[in-house]
Design an enzyme around this catalytic site. Structure first.
Site, short mmCIF file in Angstrom:
data_model
loop_
_atom_site.label_atom_id
_atom_site.label_comp_id
_atom_site.label_asym_id
_atom_site.label_seq_id
_atom_site.Cartn_x
_atom_site.Cartn_y
_atom_site.Cartn_z
N GLU A 70 7.25 -7.61 -7.07
CA GLU A 70 7.70 -7.00 -7.19
C GLU A 70 8.43 -5.55 -5.37
O GLU A 70 7.59 -5.51 -5.46
CB GLU A 70 7.25 -6.03 -8.43
CG GLU A 70 8.39 -5.17 -8.98
CD GLU A 70 8.17 -2.96 -8.39
OE1 GLU A 70 9.37 -3.46 -7.48
OE2 GLU A 70 7.54 -2.92 -9.04
N GLU A 120 16.64 -0.17 2.72
CA GLU A 120 16.08 0.12 1.79
C GLU A 120 16.01 1.19 2.31
O GLU A 120 14.64 1.37 3.92
CB GLU A 120 14.76 -0.22 1.65
CG GLU A 120 14.30 0.21 0.14
CD GLU A 120 13.12 -0.39 -0.40
OE1 GLU A 120 12.12 -0.97 -0.13
OE2 GLU A 120 13.14 -0.28 -1.71
N LYS A 147 -6.00 -3.57 -4.58
CA LYS A 147 -6.41 -3.23 -3.92
C LYS A 147 -5.47 -1.45 -3.51
O LYS A 147 -3.84 -1.96 -4.10
CB LYS A 147 -5.99 -3.36 -2.97
CG LYS A 147 -6.65 -2.42 -1.27
CD LYS A 147 -5.63 -3.68 0.25
CE LYS A 147 -4.33 -2.85 -0.25
NZ LYS A 147 -4.36 -1.61 0.55
N CYS A 160 11.40 2.12 -5.87
CA CYS A 160 12.11 0.52 -5.57
C CYS A 160 13.89 0.39 -5.59
O CYS A 160 14.45 0.16 -5.51
CB CYS A 160 11.00 -0.07 -5.76
SG CYS A 160 10.71 0.26 -7.35
P1 NAP Z 1 3.90 -2.11 2.40
O1 NAP Z 1 2.78 -2.24 3.62
O2 NAP Z 1 4.49 -3.36 1.47
O3 NAP Z 1 2.71 -1.45 1.50
C1 NAP Z 1 2.17 -2.33 -0.09
C2 NAP Z 1 0.79 -2.36 -0.14
O4 NAP Z 1 1.03 -3.80 -0.13
C3 NAP Z 1 -0.11 -1.30 0.35
O5 NAP Z 1 -1.02 -1.02 -0.88
C4 NAP Z 1 -0.51 -1.97 1.22
O6 NAP Z 1 -1.69 -1.24 2.12
C5 NAP Z 1 -0.45 -3.45 1.18
N1 NAP Z 1 0.01 -4.48 2.93
C6 NAP Z 1 -0.19 -4.35 3.13
N2 NAP Z 1 0.36 -5.55 4.52
C7 NAP Z 1 -0.19 -5.98 3.47
C8 NAP Z 1 -0.62 -7.16 3.82
N3 NAP Z 1 -0.35 -7.81 5.32
N4 NAP Z 1 -1.24 -8.30 3.30
C9 NAP Z 1 -1.73 -7.54 2.41
N5 NAP Z 1 -1.26 -6.17 1.70
C10 NAP Z 1 -0.54 -5.29 2.77
O7 NAP Z 1 4.97 -0.35 2.19
P2 NAP Z 1 4.91 0.73 3.22
O8 NAP Z 1 4.35 0.15 4.11
O9 NAP Z 1 3.72 1.53 2.36
O10 NAP Z 1 6.33 1.22 2.75
C11 NAP Z 1 6.80 0.68 3.27
C12 NAP Z 1 8.15 0.29 3.08
O11 NAP Z 1 8.36 -0.64 1.82
C13 NAP Z 1 8.93 1.63 2.31
O12 NAP Z 1 9.63 2.44 3.07
C14 NAP Z 1 9.50 1.12 1.53
O13 NAP Z 1 10.78 0.63 1.33
C15 NAP Z 1 8.59 -0.38 0.96
N6 NAP Z 1 8.28 0.26 -0.09
C16 NAP Z 1 8.33 -0.19 -1.66
C17 NAP Z 1 7.78 -0.09 -2.61
C18 NAP Z 1 8.34 -0.59 -3.67
O14 NAP Z 1 7.89 -0.17 -5.25
N7 NAP Z 1 9.13 -1.34 -3.96
C19 NAP Z 1 6.97 0.96 -2.99
C20 NAP Z 1 5.84 1.33 -1.27
C21 NAP Z 1 7.30 0.70 -0.63
P3 NAP Z 1 -1.44 0.12 2.74
O15 NAP Z 1 -0.98 0.53 1.63
O16 NAP Z 1 -2.55 0.25 2.87
O17 NAP Z 1 -0.69 -0.48 4.43
#
Ligand code: NAP
Ligand code: MG
Length: 501
Positions: free
Chosen positions: A274, A405, A199, A308
């Site tokens: 991760e 973060e 996904k 990250c």
């Molecule tokens: P996120 O919500 O953690 O999204 C990452 C992935 O998880 C996306 O594919 C997302 O889908 C999915 N997801 C979200 N809620 C989920 C759930 N309840 N169950 C299963 N999968 C789920 O991150 P974000 O909202 O895009 O970004 C928010 C913050 O996360 C950023 O500001 C940053 O601090 C952190 N982040 C960290 C990394 C990293 O590489 N460590 C990468 C991205 C973000 P959808 O996109 O469709 O919601």
């Protein structure tokens, strides 16, 4: 710094990619391109304009369920399970070749969908993805068990181990390096012989769907890789909870990582995570300062700080503090923030309005708590999600900008006087993904490499990646490792076989 008009941004998209990104996109399930069972779609936006790019199928549990069934059949009955390891390796290598042949198109899709500079996608995202697939293709023939020298059993017992694929794998990835994150996940799972339901992030599903086309072109049997697009709260959650998935691999926020762990508990599927980071980047006075200043600049502003492992806590020895802050600030001022397809672009927009608000919110919270914004701090333009490269001083542990973060182009510079002091401060974080030290003193460099509680330590460099190098987090930065030989352990199970002769 100049933000182009919406017309200018749109005029830079090539006709081929324009056609690809603006057409209605379906999901890949069991070798077919299908709409969601509900018929629902969601919008994908161009972060440089805020305009809708395309409509993509919004998968939900029913679609996830179909994809999992397809992956299960492909794992247990299909030609994939009967292939030789060498044949599997060839297919993975073929996929890398196809990505390479389409490098320009991928780089452009990535730039339009995510906002990153085209030039960066060309030299980083796409080549790193092909390299990862090639590296993993070599592992297909080298995943081995062992013959075991038994401890107390008599000689008539003979035992060995087999290393077998873990089974059907769910993979959930973020938007910061869309194709590369897909490669990090798919490469080792395919090498191990698993089948997959992937996904992509709702913000950036387009390159993964293009990859799906190449997976078919390469000749992977149907059902081996299924790609379900949709929201995290629906499609992602359904994957994490699905009772017939053997393992879930997630990259994203620590907050969602914890939700994944809970969801996975139902059938105790294996979990690897991760997650986020707040990585310390330490510059000692004895470092080559020119290199360190450039390195500290790249450590935070590369990919708009949406890494990250971004070097977001910049610790600087007191006697060189002003010099390094001035140097990084001067570099930051030279960063050309504009639309990703502009050849002059050094930094594009953040990925989404949500991230724009989040990052500006962090800067504001820092200022409210007494931090000083030395450069940047503002949004640029009135369309798209552009933010100035920002440097903050006068912040300390306990403030949100230091503890949490930000995931944007915002660095906090912190002075330190004593080596022991920074050795403690670098580890005062819930995270442990990465960090760096800049010094000419090799003993100090290695002492710090050992003392840092993080999965990656860079010495006199930053953001250096290789398919052979394991990457992942200590503490709340995650469970397990991506890449290297280590990642294969997450996609395999060990079976002990014992025979009485
Ligand atoms: P996120 O919500 O953690 O999204 C990452 C992935 O998880 C996306 O594919 C997302 O889908 C999915 N997801 C979200 N809620 C989920 C759930 N309840 N169950 C299963 N999968 C789920 O991150 P974000 O909202 O895009 O970004 C928010 C913050 O996360 C950023 O500001 C940053 O601090 C952190 N982040 C960290 C990394 C990293 O590489 N460590 C990468 C991205 C973000 P959808 O996109 O469709 O919601
Ligand atoms: Mg989200």
């Amino acid at each position: 710094m100049s933000v182009a008009t919406i017309e200018q941004v749109n005029s830079l998209i090539s006709p081929k990619v324009q056609k690809y990104v603006t057409s209605h996109r379906r999901m890949l399930i069991n070798g077919d391109w299908v709409d969601a069972k509900t018929g629902d779609t969601f919008h994908v936006y161009n972060p440089a304009t805020g305009e809708i790019l395309s409509n993509v199928a919004a998968g939900d549990h029913a679609d996830v369920d179909l994809a999992v069934r397809a992956a299960r059949r492909a794992f247990e009955e299909g030609p994939w399970s009967r292939m030789t390891h060498g044949q599997r390796g060839k297919l993975i290598w073929k996929l890398a070749d196809l990505i390479e042949e389409n490098l320009e198109e991928f780089a452009e899709i990535e730039s339009v969908d995510n906002g990153k500079p085209l030039a960066v996608a060309r030299v980083a995202d796409i080549p790193l993805a092909t390299d990862l697939f090639r590296y993993m293709s070599g592992w297909t023939t080298k995943i081995e068990g062992q013959t075991i020298s038994l401890s107390s059993l008599p000689q008539e017992y003979f035992a060995y181990t087999l290393r077998e694929p873990v089974g059907v794998v769910g993979q959930i990835i973020p938007w910061n390096f869309p194709l590369l994150m897909a490669a990090w996940k798919l490469g080792p799972a395919l090498a191990a012989g698993c089948t997959i339901v992937l996904k992509p992030a709702e913000q950036t599903p387009l390159s993964a769907l293009r990859l799906g086309e190449l997976i078919e072109e390469a000749g992977f049997p149907k059902g081996v890789v299924n790609i379900v697009t949709g929201y995290g709260e629906t499609a992602g959650a359904a994957l994490a909870a699905h009772p017939d998935i053997d393992k879930i691999a997630f990259t994203g926020s620590t907050e969602v990582g914890k939700l994944i762990v809970h969801a996975a508990a139902g059938n105790l599927k294996k979990v690897s995570l991760e997650l986020g980071g707040k990585s310390p980047n330490i510059v000692f006075a004895d470092a080559d300062l020119e290199t360190a200043i450039q390195g500290a600049t790249n450590a935070i502003y590369f990919n708009h700080g949406q890494c990250c492992c971004a070097g977001s806590r910049l610790y600087i020895e007191k006697e060189i503090f002003d010099q390094v802050v001035e140097g990084v600030s001067a570099n930051a001022k030279r960063i050309n923030v504009t639309e990703g397809l502009n050849p002059q672009c050094d930094m594009g927009p953040l990925v989404s309005e949500e991230q724009l608000d989040r990052v500006l919110g962090f800067i504001e919270s820092g200022e409210k708590e007494g931090a000083k914004t030395v450069i940047g701090g503002h949004r640029l333009g009135d369309h798209g999600y552009f933010v100035e490269p920002t440097l903050i001083t006068n912040a300390h542990a306990g403030m949100k900008v230091i503890d949490e973060e930000i995931f944007g182009p915002v660095v906090c510079a912190l002075p330190f006087e004593k080596t022991e002091e920074v050795a403690t401060q670098m580890n005062q974080t819930a995270y442990g993904l990465a960090g760096a030290v800049w010094t000419k003193d090799i003993s100090k460099a290695h002492r710090f490499a050992k003392a840092m509680r993080a999965g990656t330590v860079w010495i006199n460099c930053y953001n250096i990646f290789d398919a052979a190098l394991p990457f992942g987090g200590y503490k709340q930065s995650g469970w397990g490792r991506e890449m290297g030989r280590e990642v294969l352990e997450h996609y395999t199970e060990v079976k002990a076989v014992c025979l009485k002769m």
